[in-house]
Scaffold this motif. Structure first.
Motif, PDB file in Angstrom:
ATOM      1  N   ARG A   1      34.009  42.476  -3.813  1.00 26.87           N
ATOM      2  CA  ARG A   1      34.771  42.715  -5.040  1.00 26.87           C
ATOM      3  C   ARG A   1      36.267  42.510  -4.828  1.00 26.87           C
ATOM      4  O   ARG A   1      36.952  41.967  -5.690  1.00 26.87           O
ATOM      5  N   THR A   2      36.763  42.942  -3.683  1.00 22.57           N
ATOM      6  CA  THR A   2      38.196  42.778  -3.395  1.00 22.57           C
ATOM      7  C   THR A   2      38.567  41.301  -3.349  1.00 22.57           C
ATOM      8  O   THR A   2      39.571  40.883  -3.942  1.00 22.57           O
ATOM      9  N   MET A   3      37.750  40.504  -2.672  1.00 17.04           N
ATOM     10  CA  MET A   3      38.033  39.075  -2.564  1.00 17.04           C
ATOM     11  C   MET A   3      37.948  38.392  -3.916  1.00 17.04           C
ATOM     12  O   MET A   3      38.809  37.580  -4.277  1.00 17.04           O
ATOM     13  N   ILE A   4      36.899  38.729  -4.698  1.00 21.27           N
ATOM     14  CA  ILE A   4      36.689  38.077  -5.984  1.00 21.27           C
ATOM     15  C   ILE A   4      37.774  38.470  -6.973  1.00 21.27           C
ATOM     16  O   ILE A   4      38.256  37.629  -7.754  1.00 21.27           O
ATOM     17  N   LEU A   5      38.206  39.719  -6.937  1.00 17.58           N
ATOM     18  CA  LEU A   5      39.263  40.139  -7.850  1.00 17.58           C
ATOM     19  C   LEU A   5      40.570  39.425  -7.521  1.00 17.58           C
ATOM     20  O   LEU A   5      41.312  39.010  -8.425  1.00 17.58           O
ATOM     21  N   ARG A   6      40.834  39.233  -6.249  1.00 16.35           N
ATOM     22  CA  ARG A   6      42.041  38.519  -5.847  1.00 16.35           C
ATOM     23  C   ARG A   6      41.991  37.067  -6.355  1.00 16.35           C
ATOM     24  O   ARG A   6      42.978  36.555  -6.882  1.00 16.35           O
ATOM     25  N   ARG A   7      40.842  36.442  -6.217  1.00 19.73           N
ATOM     26  CA  ARG A   7      40.690  35.078  -6.715  1.00 19.73           C
ATOM     27  C   ARG A   7      40.821  35.030  -8.236  1.00 19.73           C
ATOM     28  O   ARG A   7      41.413  34.104  -8.789  1.00 19.73           O
ATOM     29  N   ALA A   8      40.239  36.026  -8.906  1.00 28.53           N
ATOM     30  CA  ALA A   8      40.281  36.056 -10.374  1.00 28.53           C
ATOM     31  C   ALA A   8      41.711  36.122 -10.880  1.00 28.53           C
ATOM     32  O   ALA A   8      42.073  35.448 -11.850  1.00 28.53           O
ATOM     33  N   LYS A   9      42.539  36.915 -10.248  1.00 31.08           N
ATOM     34  CA  LYS A   9      43.929  37.042 -10.675  1.00 31.08           C
ATOM     35  C   LYS A   9      44.672  35.713 -10.510  1.00 31.08           C
ATOM     36  O   LYS A   9      45.486  35.338 -11.363  1.00 31.08           O
ATOM     37  N   LYS A  10      44.387  35.015  -9.430  1.00 30.68           N
ATOM     38  CA  LYS A  10      45.030  33.712  -9.226  1.00 30.68           C
ATOM     39  C   LYS A  10      44.564  32.702 -10.275  1.00 30.68           C
ATOM     40  O   LYS A  10      45.368  31.940 -10.825  1.00 30.68           O
ATOM     41  N   LEU A  11      43.278  32.708 -10.560  1.00 24.80           N
ATOM     42  CA  LEU A  11      42.751  31.785 -11.560  1.00 24.80           C
ATOM     43  C   LEU A  11      43.260  32.115 -12.957  1.00 24.80           C
ATOM     44  O   LEU A  11      43.545  31.222 -13.760  1.00 24.80           O
ATOM     45  N   ASP A  12      43.383  33.398 -13.258  1.00 23.28           N
ATOM     46  CA  ASP A  12      43.908  33.801 -14.566  1.00 23.28           C
ATOM     47  C   ASP A  12      45.340  33.331 -14.749  1.00 23.28           C
ATOM     48  O   ASP A  12      45.743  32.920 -15.843  1.00 23.28           O
ATOM     49  N   ALA A  13      46.119  33.385 -13.673  1.00 25.05           N
ATOM     50  CA  ALA A  13      47.501  32.922 -13.760  1.00 25.05           C
ATOM     51  C   ALA A  13      47.571  31.428 -14.042  1.00 25.05           C
ATOM     52  O   ALA A  13      48.490  30.951 -14.712  1.00 25.05           O
ATOM     53  N   GLN A  14      46.574  30.696 -13.584  1.00 23.00           N
ATOM     54  CA  GLN A  14      46.554  29.242 -13.772  1.00 23.00           C
ATOM     55  C   GLN A  14      45.863  28.815 -15.061  1.00 23.00           C
ATOM     56  O   GLN A  14      46.331  27.926 -15.769  1.00 23.00           O
ATOM     57  N   PHE A  15      44.747  29.494 -15.393  1.00 26.48           N
ATOM     58  CA  PHE A  15      43.914  29.051 -16.514  1.00 26.48           C
ATOM     59  C   PHE A  15      43.870  30.016 -17.697  1.00 26.48           C
ATOM     60  O   PHE A  15      43.431  29.639 -18.786  1.00 26.48           O
TER      61      PHE A  15
END
Length: 278
Positions: free
Chosen positions: A241-255
């Protein structure tokens, strides 16, 4: 038929009100002769099979935008596979997912399987790209197509095939899911819009694959009853969950897909006790 129809999106169970004069929608419905049809209200263009559901919705001024939350959630495959080479979609509809992938993955090949010739005939109304060297819409039975393949054909398979009354039965069997998983390339992800199906159906699919090392994570979108399932190969790490949430925040900033809002609701389909600490 309601005099002022309130359509519910067949793929989201999220209410979309048709606000035009009632006679306008009713006349369009009656003139359709039972075939799929397009209806416009202001900047909104919708696809209908009948009076009950909106099958797809598009902003005419921003045709590549994902208006419906379930479509944004399905793009969550980027949490696990951010750079696919081949994306295969089952179900064209108004082409929301196909157009988004075509625009945002310029290096990827996009293939769409659609059973209805009448739906394909409406592609220009929804500004779906013409077929080219990296984009193709195939008129075919997806269940038969998947069974006929020899494997390793796509990095991402997205299942979003619906009839007038809901999920297509032929695309709801464990055999079809097994064929899809067999046709994924190494590291591939299967994403499925399960609509509002109860948990036991997800469990049934999981049990059918119990002898494999596939894991199924699923979530509900925030503004509908949709279940979106992600089939992922391999074990679950304690920091998932920690890894996926970190990725999600980066993707949200881009998309701007709001994926970080979904991650806390992820649930693991499992036969054994949860493998991670939350």
């Amino acid at each position: 038929m309601s005099a002022r129809p309130i359509a519910t999106d067949a793929a989201t169970d999220s209410p979309l009100r048709i606000m035009n004069a009632p006679s306008s929608f009713e006349q369009r419905l009656e003139s359709s002769g039972g075939q799929p049809f397009v209806f416009d209200h202001g900047d909104m263009r919708t696809l209908h099979f009948d009076h009950k559901y909106v099958q797809s919705a598009m902003s005419i001024s921003a045709p590549d935008k994902l208006l419906l939350s379930y479509t944004r959630a399905m793009m969550g495959f980027m949490l696990f596979q951010p750079a696919p080479k081949h994306i295969l979609l089952v179900g064209l509809g108004g082409g929301s997912l196909a157009k988004y992938c075509y625009r945002h993955f310029p290096e990827a090949r996009i293939t769409v399987l659609e059973l209805s010739a009448e739906v394909i005939a409406l592609r220009d109304h929804f500004m779906i790209p013409a077929d080219d060297q990296r984009f193709q819409v195939i008129h075919t039975d997806a269940a038969a197509y998947m069974q006929a393949q020899q494997g390793n054909i796509a990095d991402i398979i997205m299942l979003d095939g619906f009839s007038a009354d809901g999920p297509a039965e032929a695309l709801s069997t464990s055999g079809f899911y097994a064929a899809c998983l067999r046709n994924l390339a190494a590291g591939g992800i299967l994403v499925s819009n399960l609509w509002d199906r109860p948990d036991f159906l997800v469990q049934a699919i999981g049990q059918a694959l119990a002898a494999s090392d596939w894991r199924i994570w699923w979530c509900r979108t925030s503004d509908s009853h949709n279940c979106i399932a992600f089939f992922i190969k391999g074990s679950v790490t304690p920091l998932f969950r920690t890894m996926i949430l970190r990725r999600a925040k980066k993707l949200d900033a881009q998309f701007g897909l709001q994926l970080s809002e979904l991650v806390p609701s992820f649930q693991l389909v499992r036969d054994q006790p949860e493998e991670e600490s939350v």
